[in-house]
Design an enzyme around this catalytic site. Structure first.
Site, PDB file in Angstrom:
ATOM      1  N   HIS B  51     -50.473 -13.219  38.460  1.00 30.28           N
ATOM      2  CA  HIS B  51     -50.747 -12.861  39.851  1.00 30.28           C
ATOM      3  C   HIS B  51     -52.038 -12.067  39.969  1.00 30.28           C
ATOM      4  O   HIS B  51     -52.488 -11.427  39.028  1.00 30.28           O
ATOM      5  CB  HIS B  51     -49.567 -12.067  40.425  1.00 30.28           C
ATOM      6  CG  HIS B  51     -48.379 -12.926  40.705  1.00 30.28           C
ATOM      7  ND1 HIS B  51     -48.319 -13.764  41.784  1.00 30.28           N
ATOM      8  CD2 HIS B  51     -47.217 -13.116  40.014  1.00 30.28           C
ATOM      9  CE1 HIS B  51     -47.155 -14.427  41.769  1.00 30.28           C
ATOM     10  NE2 HIS B  51     -46.478 -14.037  40.697  1.00 30.28           N
ATOM     11  N   VAL B 170     -27.040  -3.830  21.722  1.00 31.24           N
ATOM     12  CA  VAL B 170     -26.765  -2.393  21.692  1.00 31.24           C
ATOM     13  C   VAL B 170     -25.483  -2.160  22.492  1.00 31.24           C
ATOM     14  O   VAL B 170     -25.413  -2.489  23.676  1.00 31.24           O
ATOM     15  CB  VAL B 170     -27.946  -1.590  22.291  1.00 31.24           C
ATOM     16  CG1 VAL B 170     -27.591  -0.119  22.408  1.00 31.24           C
ATOM     17  CG2 VAL B 170     -29.189  -1.780  21.439  1.00 31.24           C
ATOM     18  N   CYS B 405     -41.558 -35.563  18.270  1.00 33.07           N
ATOM     19  CA  CYS B 405     -41.234 -35.656  19.705  1.00 33.07           C
ATOM     20  C   CYS B 405     -42.212 -36.627  20.342  1.00 33.07           C
ATOM     21  O   CYS B 405     -43.408 -36.377  20.379  1.00 33.07           O
ATOM     22  CB  CYS B 405     -41.339 -34.278  20.345  1.00 33.07           C
ATOM     23  SG  CYS B 405     -41.406 -34.302  22.146  1.00 33.07           S
TER      24      CYS B 405
END
Lengths: 416, 486
Positions: B51, B170, B405
């Site tokens: 941005h 955590v 691929c």
């Protein structure tokens, strides 16, 4: 970069490519080469370990690997060149192919090219199935390759979406391997695979088929936990209140096949929006002279037998290709009422024309018409038509029809 | 128990860029990531837009970090090797009324020191498939691949000895007199400082030591990915004027680094921070909204759909907009939290990281490492090479000549490079996000079997342990006979 000149370059070494290459050689092409992306020949056949291949073509029933082996040994006997683990990156209007493999980049100048790239499976997103994105969602062909080529089990409690042939066959295969196949879901009011496969793969093993149903949601943040299915209305939209949950760890998608024709873009070859394959004439030649198409990249076939028969014609025509004979005028063959598509899409020489087509919907008794303006070229009674069964015709096109320049319309109707 | 100077909770773009900034110093740094790879949350699922700073109010943290981040991004891209393209963006006005909005955005942009802004009339807009009344041209907007961007920070940090603990959640945080104890599913760790960059879970982490004074309002955004063959539809990003409510930018059309087009995101407040479902309704809405900008967009072009969740600190009733909070806890010293880092967090991350390091330097003396190294040379991609380069690379290593691929033309070498990442991520998705294998129109139909074969060989792994994306997303149940005999 290595350079070579060939008479016929066949792109794809699956059943169509093999049949086309063998036939090209039989019809006088000297230097024929197959370019294939896999390390093996035969395309999808090695993972199709079920029986039933070759019945229409030879009268003998074989497994996929056996059927492939038959053509592979023919190709070997005829000294057809094979470039494995080779991917065509590009070809142009001059029929110059650029391909890559572990030895480097190769330029192949071909007098003619036969396209036999096959197809790919539709994915979850082609059907826009919303929900979570867990593991446990495979296309049916991918699941089949894991089970049959690698001995790996993709699931235990399995639902199959789509009743195409691959989906039906994988349902039975999973059952053999001890999985629970909880059902096959089909959005249409009829199965999209061959009727014989519905009987032999589902009915014989008590696997339920849910017609007019679709998957409305996928749940599971890590592995698939459950799906929701719902009945659909005539517009294929889910009917509220009919939704129910099915607990499962695996969803296999058999949603149909898409011809693989990304290569055609560079060469500016015209594609038929409905078949997804190139537009061809009666010789299976595409809109680029000297480039022919066959197999599932031309149109998705029901059986390998029919596919091979047509592929042989493509191979033969590629071998006999003579640029100077080409006429400029051609007439269009178009799908009219009740017909989903017709191949070939155009005719430029009078004489015997092999036509393949599919109907829009199943019909008990119907009549197939081929019409030029208001003139009937052909009227044929069909006992039962079903979109899952390709209709094959051989017709004679008189010279004046080709000269007229009028389009021919193919119609399937109950009366006229 | 291993002692660290700084423990970072969360391996998103914020955690990873802080880790990278800290990796320049003589410190022991650890990152706890509960996913199987970094960029597993919002950092992966967003527009990938750099941005410019026209959307955030002047003097807000959002504006400041966005503009600062935007300025330093090019040099970071050069040093870390992530792809970045300055393609610019148009905010389009559909009618005369909306021009006022463009003028407002331009004014905000100028106040935020965004250069080059220009309002063009419809005829001046250089996008053949867009018809609009007028548009604001923003030349300093760009695109990155959000996951590659995050991975670039994380991988270079790991190369400079930051420890990344994947699949490590955590579960509790205990403040001792001069250190923290972090309890995880993989044992206990000790650290002088803790950086809470847990994204949507930032409140949960704070709750372990004090009563949070804020709420998190998850706001889901769905996206559709369009096939590359439609990439010529647009050259730059196309945004509508922002909707008045929810504090979002509206459904926009964005080219991606990989060559696809992205349609989205929607904006929908949800209750569950982990509900990343896509929905039938929203998929339809996105197509409808997309067609308002480019009528030629078809649902047949869709090759994938996903959603990401914004971490908002303001409820929809409050309008959905609030500024970032980047602060050390007043009650628990040594806990630095980054709260509500939604858009433009990707752009702002490198600037935020610098500020966090400044905060850390007040508690720990920072000394530069002598041996800090930028990322190795930018990874080459076969699909972007010239014929000559391809030939040379294949001559050196034949794996460059084996395409795995097909849709994206990714070679075996690129797959193996992806699996050799310094973070130790080895899921199918960690390959996909690093080298694009499986991201094309067949969505892994052809390459999945080959990548699985390569993963199995590379790590000598039992297929049962190969995962799709997250810790419990195993792909297979084992060998066929094993399953049948169970």
């Amino acid at each position: 970069m290595s350079n070579q000149d060939v008479d016929v370059a066949v792109i794809g070494g699956g059943p169509a490519g093999l049949a086309a290459a063998v036939s090209a050689k039989e019809h006088g092409a000297k230097h024929v080469v197959i370019l294939d992306r896999n390390s093996w020949l035969g395309g999808i056949l090695p993972q199709c370990i079920h029986d039933g291949f070759g019945v229409e073509e030879t009268g003998e029933s074989m497994t996929g690997p056996e059927y492939a082996e038959k053509y592979i040994s023919m190709a070997q006997q005829q000294n057809i060149g094979v470039m494995n683990e080779t991917m065509v990156l590009h070809f142009d209007k001059k029929r110059e192919i650029i391909a890559v493999n572990k030895k480097g980049i190769h330029k192949i100048k071909a007098k003619t090219i036969v396209l036999a790239m096959g197809c790919r499976e539709k994915t979850r997103w082609s059907a826009m199935i919303p929900g979570d994105r867990p593991s446990g969602i495979f296309t049916a062909g991918v699941a089949q390759s894991f089970i049959n080529l690698y001995n790996i089990m993709p699931g235990k409690n399995v639902v199959i979406l789509g009743s195409g042939d691959v989906g039906l066959i994988i349902a039975r295969r999973l059952k053999f391997e001890g999985a629970n196949v909880l059902g096959v879901i089909e959005i249409l009011p009829y199965a999209s695979g061959l009727p014989r496969n519905v009987v032999q793969c589902l009915d014989d093993y008590d696997i339920p088929l849910f017609l007019n149903h679709t998957v409305t949601s996928i749940e599971g943040r890590e592995r698939l936990e459950r799906i929701a299915i719902a009945q659909v209305n005539k517009n294929m939209n889910p009917i509220s209140g009919t939704e129910r949950q099915i607990k499962c760890d695996t969803l296999l998608l058999s949603l149909g096949l898409i011809p693989e024709n990304e290569l055609l873009k560079n060469a500016d070859i015209k594609i038929d929006e409905i078949t997804g394959g190139p537009v061809v004439d009666q010789n299976l030649e595409t809109t680029l002279g000297g480039v022919f198409a066959c197999g599932n990249c031309l149109q998705v076939y029901d059986t390998v037998d029919m596919l091979s028969i047509d592929a042989k014609r493509a191979g033969k025509n590629a071998a006999k290709y003579n640029k100077s004979k080409k006429l400029k005028t051609s007439i269009k063959l178009i799908a009219g009422k009740g017909v989903r598509y017709v191949v070939p899409q155009k005719i430029d020489v009078a004489g015997t024309v092999h036509i393949t087509l599919r109907s829009e919907k199943p019909q008990e008794k119907s009549i197939l018409w081929i019409i030029e303006n208001d003139k009937i070229i052909l009227r044929k009674k069909l006992r039962f038509v079903n979109p899952a069964n390709m209709v094959k015709l051989v017709i004679e096109i008189p010279p004046e029809v080709v000269k007229s320049g009028h389009k021919l319309e193919v119609i399937i109707d109950d009366k006229r | 128990m291993k002692n660290f100077h700084v423990a970072i909770i969360g391996g998103g773009v914020i955690g990873s860029s802080i880790a990278w900034e800290l990796s320049k110093y003589k410190l022991d740094v650890v990152v706890f990531e509960m996913g199987s790879d970094v960029a597993s949350g919002a950092s992966k699922a967003n527009s990938g837009v750099v941005h410019s700073g026209i959307n955030s109010p002047p003097s807000s943290l959002k504006a400041r970090y966005c503009v600062e981040g935007n300025k330093i991004l090019q040099s970071l891209a050069d040093n870390l090797g992530f792809p970045l393209k300055w393609i610019g963006k148009y905010v389009i006005a559909k009618n005369e009324e909306e021009i006022k909005e463009l003028e407002r955005l331009k004014k905000v942009g100028i106040e935020n020191c965004v250069p080059g802004l220009k309002i063009k009339n419809g005829a001046e807009v250089t996008e053949p498939n867009i018809s609009c009344f007028a548009a604001l041209w923003v030349p300093t907007a760009g695109i990155v691949s959000p996951y590659k961007f995050t991975m670039a920070f994380a991988e270079n940090a790991a190369e400079n000895d930051v420890k990344f603990l994947l699949e490590t959640k955590v579960t509790n945080l205990i403040k001792h007199k001069d250190c923290f104890i972090l309890k995880t599913n993989k044992g206990e760790y000790q650290s002088l400082l803790v950086v809470n960059a847990a994204g949507l879970n930032c409140r949960e982490i704070i709750s372990m030591v004090e009563k949070p004074d804020f709420n998190v309002y998850p706001c889901r955004g769905e996206y559709l990915v369009l096939d590359k063959k439609h990439s010529s539809l647009i050259n730059s990003m196309i945004y509508p004027v922002p909707p008045k409510e929810l504090g979002v930018l509206g459904v926009h059309i964005t080219p991606t680094i990989g060559g696809n087009i992205l349609l989205g995101p929607s904006a929908e407040f949800i209750d569950d921070t982990e509900n990343k479902k896509t929905t039938r309704e929203m998929m339809k809405t996105l197509i409808i909204e997309g067609r308002k900008i480019i009528p030629a967009i078809s649902d047949r072009a869709v090759i994938n759909a996903y959603s990401g969740i914004r971490c908002k600190l303001a409820s929809p009733e409050e309008g959905g907009w609030s500024d970032y909070r980047i602060e050390e806890s007043k009650q628990v010293s040594g806990l630095i939290s980054l709260l509500g880092i939604e858009s433009p967090g990707l752009t702002g991350a490198p600037a935020i990281a610098k500020d966090v390091v400044r905060m850390i330097s007040q508690s720990i003396e920072l000394k530069f490492k002598d041996n800090f190294k930028f990322a190795k040379i930018k990874r080459k991609r076969f699909s972007e090479m010239s014929v000559k380069e391809r030939s040379d690379f294949i001559k050196k290593d034949e794996r460059w000549g084996r395409i795995v691929c097909r849709c994206e033309q990714i070679t075996e070498k690129e797959v193996i490079d992806a699996l050799s990442n310094p973070l130790g991520a080895k899921t199918l998705s960690s390959v996909k996000y690093r080298c694009r294998a499986g991201m094309g129109r067949c969505q892994g139909g052809f390459c999945t079997q080959h990548i699985i074969r390569i993963i199995k060989k590379q790590f000598n792994m039992d297929v049962k342990n190969i995962k799709l994306r997250s810790p419990d997303s195993n792909l297979f149940f084992g060998r066929t006979r094993e399953v049948r005999n169970e």
